[in-house]
Scaffold this motif. Structure first.
Motif, PDB file in Angstrom:
ATOM      1  N   GLY A   5     -24.084  74.660 -57.222  1.00 37.65           N
ATOM      2  CA  GLY A   5     -25.332  74.928 -57.936  1.00 37.65           C
ATOM      3  C   GLY A   5     -25.409  74.283 -59.302  1.00 37.65           C
ATOM      4  O   GLY A   5     -24.401  73.947 -59.918  1.00 37.65           O
ATOM      5  N   GLU A   6     -26.645  74.128 -59.773  1.00 33.94           N
ATOM      6  CA  GLU A   6     -26.935  73.415 -61.018  1.00 33.94           C
ATOM      7  C   GLU A   6     -26.223  74.029 -62.224  1.00 33.94           C
ATOM      8  O   GLU A   6     -25.864  73.330 -63.167  1.00 33.94           O
ATOM      9  CB  GLU A   6     -28.457  73.407 -61.240  1.00 33.94           C
ATOM     10  CG  GLU A   6     -28.958  72.602 -62.421  1.00 33.94           C
ATOM     11  CD  GLU A   6     -28.910  71.093 -62.218  1.00 33.94           C
ATOM     12  OE1 GLU A   6     -28.970  70.620 -61.061  1.00 33.94           O
ATOM     13  OE2 GLU A   6     -28.782  70.375 -63.232  1.00 33.94           O
ATOM     14  N   GLU A  42     -33.003  70.383 -48.576  1.00 27.43           N
ATOM     15  CA  GLU A  42     -32.181  69.518 -49.414  1.00 27.43           C
ATOM     16  C   GLU A  42     -32.401  68.044 -49.057  1.00 27.43           C
ATOM     17  O   GLU A  42     -32.444  67.175 -49.923  1.00 27.43           O
ATOM     18  CB  GLU A  42     -30.701  69.909 -49.252  1.00 27.43           C
ATOM     19  CG  GLU A  42     -29.897  69.676 -50.522  1.00 27.43           C
ATOM     20  CD  GLU A  42     -28.425  70.023 -50.340  1.00 27.43           C
ATOM     21  OE1 GLU A  42     -27.612  69.553 -51.157  1.00 27.43           O
ATOM     22  OE2 GLU A  42     -28.066  70.743 -49.383  1.00 27.43           O
ATOM     23  N   GLU A  94     -38.049  71.912 -64.155  1.00 21.88           N
ATOM     24  CA  GLU A  94     -36.737  72.501 -63.879  1.00 21.88           C
ATOM     25  C   GLU A  94     -36.339  73.453 -65.001  1.00 21.88           C
ATOM     26  O   GLU A  94     -35.811  74.533 -64.756  1.00 21.88           O
ATOM     27  CB  GLU A  94     -35.678  71.406 -63.744  1.00 21.88           C
ATOM     28  CG  GLU A  94     -35.739  70.646 -62.440  1.00 21.88           C
ATOM     29  CD  GLU A  94     -34.613  69.630 -62.360  1.00 21.88           C
ATOM     30  OE1 GLU A  94     -34.810  68.485 -62.828  1.00 21.88           O
ATOM     31  OE2 GLU A  94     -33.530  69.976 -61.875  1.00 21.88           O
ATOM     32  N   ALA A  99     -35.603  66.942 -50.613  1.00 28.38           N
ATOM     33  CA  ALA A  99     -35.491  66.765 -52.061  1.00 28.38           C
ATOM     34  C   ALA A  99     -34.908  65.382 -52.381  1.00 28.38           C
ATOM     35  O   ALA A  99     -35.369  64.699 -53.299  1.00 28.38           O
ATOM     36  CB  ALA A  99     -34.627  67.864 -52.661  1.00 28.38           C
ATOM     37  N   VAL A 150     -35.676  72.691 -56.824  1.00 25.13           N
ATOM     38  CA  VAL A 150     -34.517  71.811 -56.993  1.00 25.13           C
ATOM     39  C   VAL A 150     -35.000  70.474 -57.578  1.00 25.13           C
ATOM     40  O   VAL A 150     -36.196  70.180 -57.582  1.00 25.13           O
ATOM     41  CB  VAL A 150     -33.735  71.591 -55.670  1.00 25.13           C
ATOM     42  CG1 VAL A 150     -33.102  72.908 -55.210  1.00 25.13           C
ATOM     43  CG2 VAL A 150     -34.617  71.003 -54.603  1.00 25.13           C
ATOM     44  N   HIS A 151     -34.030  69.704 -58.081  1.00 25.78           N
ATOM     45  CA  HIS A 151     -34.365  68.486 -58.825  1.00 25.78           C
ATOM     46  C   HIS A 151     -35.377  67.588 -58.089  1.00 25.78           C
ATOM     47  O   HIS A 151     -36.395  67.187 -58.653  1.00 25.78           O
ATOM     48  CB  HIS A 151     -33.074  67.718 -59.135  1.00 25.78           C
ATOM     49  CG  HIS A 151     -33.307  66.413 -59.824  1.00 25.78           C
ATOM     50  ND1 HIS A 151     -33.770  66.336 -61.118  1.00 25.78           N
ATOM     51  CD2 HIS A 151     -33.160  65.133 -59.399  1.00 25.78           C
ATOM     52  CE1 HIS A 151     -33.890  65.066 -61.464  1.00 25.78           C
ATOM     53  NE2 HIS A 151     -33.528  64.318 -60.439  1.00 25.78           N
ATOM     54  N   TYR A 189     -33.664  76.271 -64.063  1.00 19.47           N
ATOM     55  CA  TYR A 189     -32.763  75.595 -63.122  1.00 19.47           C
ATOM     56  C   TYR A 189     -32.409  76.508 -61.957  1.00 19.47           C
ATOM     57  O   TYR A 189     -31.290  76.480 -61.452  1.00 19.47           O
ATOM     58  CB  TYR A 189     -31.492  75.107 -63.835  1.00 19.47           C
ATOM     59  CG  TYR A 189     -31.775  74.226 -65.022  1.00 19.47           C
ATOM     60  CD1 TYR A 189     -32.278  72.944 -64.829  1.00 19.47           C
ATOM     61  CD2 TYR A 189     -31.565  74.655 -66.317  1.00 19.47           C
ATOM     62  CE1 TYR A 189     -32.560  72.122 -65.902  1.00 19.47           C
ATOM     63  CE2 TYR A 189     -31.845  73.850 -67.398  1.00 19.47           C
ATOM     64  CZ  TYR A 189     -32.349  72.582 -67.198  1.00 19.47           C
ATOM     65  OH  TYR A 189     -32.618  71.767 -68.258  1.00 19.47           O
ATOM     66  N   ASP A 190     -33.347  77.319 -61.559  1.00 19.64           N
ATOM     67  CA  ASP A 190     -33.107  78.249 -60.452  1.00 19.64           C
ATOM     68  C   ASP A 190     -33.469  77.537 -59.153  1.00 19.64           C
ATOM     69  O   ASP A 190     -34.634  77.315 -58.849  1.00 19.64           O
ATOM     70  CB  ASP A 190     -33.979  79.504 -60.665  1.00 19.64           C
ATOM     71  CG  ASP A 190     -33.830  80.499 -59.524  1.00 19.64           C
ATOM     72  OD1 ASP A 190     -33.147  80.184 -58.519  1.00 19.64           O
ATOM     73  OD2 ASP A 190     -34.401  81.594 -59.642  1.00 19.64           O
ATOM     74  N   SER A 191     -32.441  77.206 -58.368  1.00 15.63           N
ATOM     75  CA  SER A 191     -32.677  76.380 -57.178  1.00 15.63           C
ATOM     76  C   SER A 191     -33.462  77.133 -56.109  1.00 15.63           C
ATOM     77  O   SER A 191     -33.999  76.516 -55.196  1.00 15.63           O
ATOM     78  CB  SER A 191     -31.354  75.876 -56.611  1.00 15.63           C
ATOM     79  OG  SER A 191     -30.566  76.974 -56.213  1.00 15.63           O
ATOM     80  N   LYS A 192     -33.527  78.455 -56.238  1.00 14.67           N
ATOM     81  CA  LYS A 192     -34.374  79.175 -55.262  1.00 14.67           C
ATOM     82  C   LYS A 192     -35.847  78.806 -55.484  1.00 14.67           C
ATOM     83  O   LYS A 192     -36.630  78.760 -54.545  1.00 14.67           O
ATOM     84  CB  LYS A 192     -34.197  80.689 -55.426  1.00 14.67           C
ATOM     85  CG  LYS A 192     -32.845  81.169 -54.904  1.00 14.67           C
ATOM     86  CD  LYS A 192     -32.797  82.704 -54.897  1.00 14.67           C
ATOM     87  CE  LYS A 192     -31.349  83.196 -54.922  1.00 14.67           C
ATOM     88  NZ  LYS A 192     -30.741  83.082 -56.286  1.00 14.67           N
ATOM     89  N   GLU A 249     -37.486  68.227 -55.824  1.00 14.29           N
ATOM     90  CA  GLU A 249     -38.823  68.835 -55.732  1.00 14.29           C
ATOM     91  C   GLU A 249     -39.569  68.679 -57.061  1.00 14.29           C
ATOM     92  O   GLU A 249     -40.766  68.383 -57.073  1.00 14.29           O
ATOM     93  CB  GLU A 249     -38.695  70.317 -55.355  1.00 14.29           C
ATOM     94  CG  GLU A 249     -38.181  70.519 -53.931  1.00 14.29           C
ATOM     95  CD  GLU A 249     -37.813  71.961 -53.617  1.00 14.29           C
ATOM     96  OE1 GLU A 249     -37.668  72.281 -52.420  1.00 14.29           O
ATOM     97  OE2 GLU A 249     -37.647  72.762 -54.566  1.00 14.29           O
TER      98      GLU A 249
END
Lengths: 377, 377
Positions: free
Chosen positions: B82-83, B187, B263, B190, B274-275, B268-271, B277
């Motif tokens: 994760g980020e 993913e 982001e 993305a 994500v980058h 930076y919450d990937s839920k 997106e």
């Protein structure tokens, strides 16, 4: 060597690195003139000043006033003094402070202090936005003649000194020689070890000049400015020839492989040993080891030791207060130092005063038995 | 554009940077062949592999086995995925692990994972001993076509994404396209945003090819390898022309100024985002803003949005789950991003599909009113 002593108080040394070239200005009063010198060279008008609690009470206010007078808006951050500040623990708030100050491309980060502040701040400047402008205002002799010049920056690791860092050249170095008047004698001597080093590397006539004029250098005035200028020029020449230490720059490590191991062995405790003292002992050891390898005369080692002892520097392992780890543990610290290629040891050895060279195939067994002789259990 | 599809599965792209040049190998099975490829190119036989808990169960053992078979002794460190792993908190143990493994000058650090692992590990390799050798084994599409190539490394700061890091080129990139078969559809999409970006920057015919062939790219096989190879070549060309982003390299930030701000706005919450997106939405915004500035036709923005939407990517602020901060707060995040010079905003704008350019004097008032329209309170 009387030609070394110039009547003017201010000197300029240029570090020649193509688009990364920069000036080192040397002379009294440069902190009070910092705003003017910076404003005439850099376009940015925002700066972040990083300093420590020893330096701040004397020099932070005059520096901030000088910046303000030249229209430069500056913020400052004061860190604890001492080698332990060269750590991730302090790097993180420095990076965040620089970002918080919104330093942009033409602005700069200023290191005001000794080698610790310069190395830490330079590293932070080197990694914030993948490289920000950076000005060194070194306030110790060691920082003025060595660490502020050449772009090596970094922090210490649990595995050894300076093992984490980047090459990041400053945009300007302001060496205010008046700041040295407030150094403790011990700190001045520690810096002097690096001055003597330049003579021992490849300037035998400078070493001889120091043997005769060291008292004038310690007293201040033109001889001190001269010694600093010669040292900066020597370092600038080596750095210009080999910025990234692929060859000749390694000569600057004369005395440092032993010295770093001793600093590690004393847990970087400045009460026991500071960097320049480690280098002084290390330079004597390097000359003795070279004599043992039949490369140089033992007389040269004795001459180096005599001079460093005369100025008051420690020259032997026994001069370090407290117990040292055994020779094999010192050897481990040496092996983990960064001058290692494929298991072989790289050492700076010498053929005599001012005749140092890089030896990259020194058998570690020889070093260990030498250290065991010097430091029997 | 059928010439893009080659019968062979394996491709090689050279990144031409004088003494820092390196190969990107692209094809299925490269993780299992890593030992052989590395041993034939690097002299060192000690490596430290950095990976994360998502990638390790699938690929760490085959990689370690492959290294072992080629006589390479390796240690490994598994980090959280994760980020948030792109932080000082995780950088520190990575640096200490590399030093603990006694990686020397010819040895290397290996990043096995997606962009987070590559950026973090590359930064660690860039600062350990002021620069250690470094191999990228990217396992996500985003990392294969973007972050593993070009030498930008770093971590995030409280002040924004990627604000702390160095330029540090890898010595080799191994893009195992078979590893992409295990990516989640989200993913893969993305990463696809960055593939489409190369078309939008200056390859209109590639964008058109993607519009027709995206399903084959998503399905795997030669079209996917081809899309990755075209993307890597595009990035390699830009990096070779402008390694340190003084000019043309900034084009790679198409969609990224808006994307980074989004982001940051979603912590930076990937839920939520994500980058890739963020880049997808950012590219649509960049095309719409260019149309608003009368630089490009609104039809181009619609065409970009249509394609990205077709493959399943988010294209509008409203597509992000949860509440966003107001437009003026998004604007602040943009101003703190690194494409800022003397207060003026630098943006990548476009004159149409494949006609992007660097605009370094975009009035921030225009951006703010555009964002306020797009995202009324």
């Amino acid at each position: 060597m009387t030609s070394h002593v110039m009547p003017t108080a201010e000197r300029k040394v240029r570090v020649d690195l193509a688009e990364r070239s920069y000036d080192i200005l040397i002379g009294p009063g440069l902190i009070a003139a910092a705003g003017k010198e910076i404003a005439s060279r850099l376009k940015g008008r925002k700066m972040a000043v990083i300093t420590d609690e020893n330096v701040a009470p004397r020099y932070l206010e005059p520096l901030m006033a000088s910046l303000g007078e030249s229209g430069i808006e500056a913020v400052s951050l004061i860190l604890p003094a001492g080698e332990k500040t060269k750590s991730f623990e302090h790097l993180i708030p420095v990076c965040e402070a620089i970002l918080g100050a919104r330093i942009e491309r033409n602005d700069a980060v200023i290191a005001l202090g000794g080698g610790v502040i310069g190395d830490l701040t330079g590293f932070a400047a080197g990694i914030v936005r993948r490289g920000s402008r950076f000005i060194q205002i070194p306030t110790s002799l060691l920082a003025q003649v060595d660490s502020s010049v050449g772009g090596k920056t970094g922090i210490n690791s649990a595995h050894g000194k300076n093992l984490i860092g980047v090459f990041h050249q400053p945009d300007l170095v302001l060496a205010d020689t008046a700041a040295l008047d407030t150094l403790s004698p011990r700190e001045f001597r520690a810096g002097y070890a690096e001055v003597a080093k330049y003579g021992l590397i490849d300037k035998p006539e400078f070493f001889e000049w120091l043997e005769k004029n060291w008292q004038a250098v310690f007293a201040g005035g033109p001889a001190r400015i001269e010694a600093i200028a010669v040292s900066c020029q020597a370092k600038a020449d080596v750095v210009a020839a080999d910025e990234r230490e692929n060859g000749r720059r390694a000569l600057l490590n004369l005395g440092h492989t032993f010295g770093h191991a001793l600093e590690a062995a004393t847990d970087y405790d400045s009460k026991r040993l500071v960097h320049g003292e480690g280098v002084a002992i290390g330079m004597v050891l390097a000359h003795e080891f070279s004599a043992r390898m039949n490369l140089a005369s033992p007389d040269d080692a004795r001459r180096v030791e005599a001079h460093l002892k005369t100025v008051g520097l420690p020259t032997r392992l026994a001069d370090i207060p407290g117990a040292l780890p055994p020779a094999d543990r010192l050897m481990e610290a040496i092996a983990q130092d960064k001058k290692v290629k494929g298991g072989k040891l790289t050492f700076i050895l010498t053929r005599g005063i001012g005749q140092s060279f890089v030896a990259d195939d020194v058998p570690s067994s020889e070093v260990l038995s030498f250290l065991t002789e010097k430091h029997p259990r």
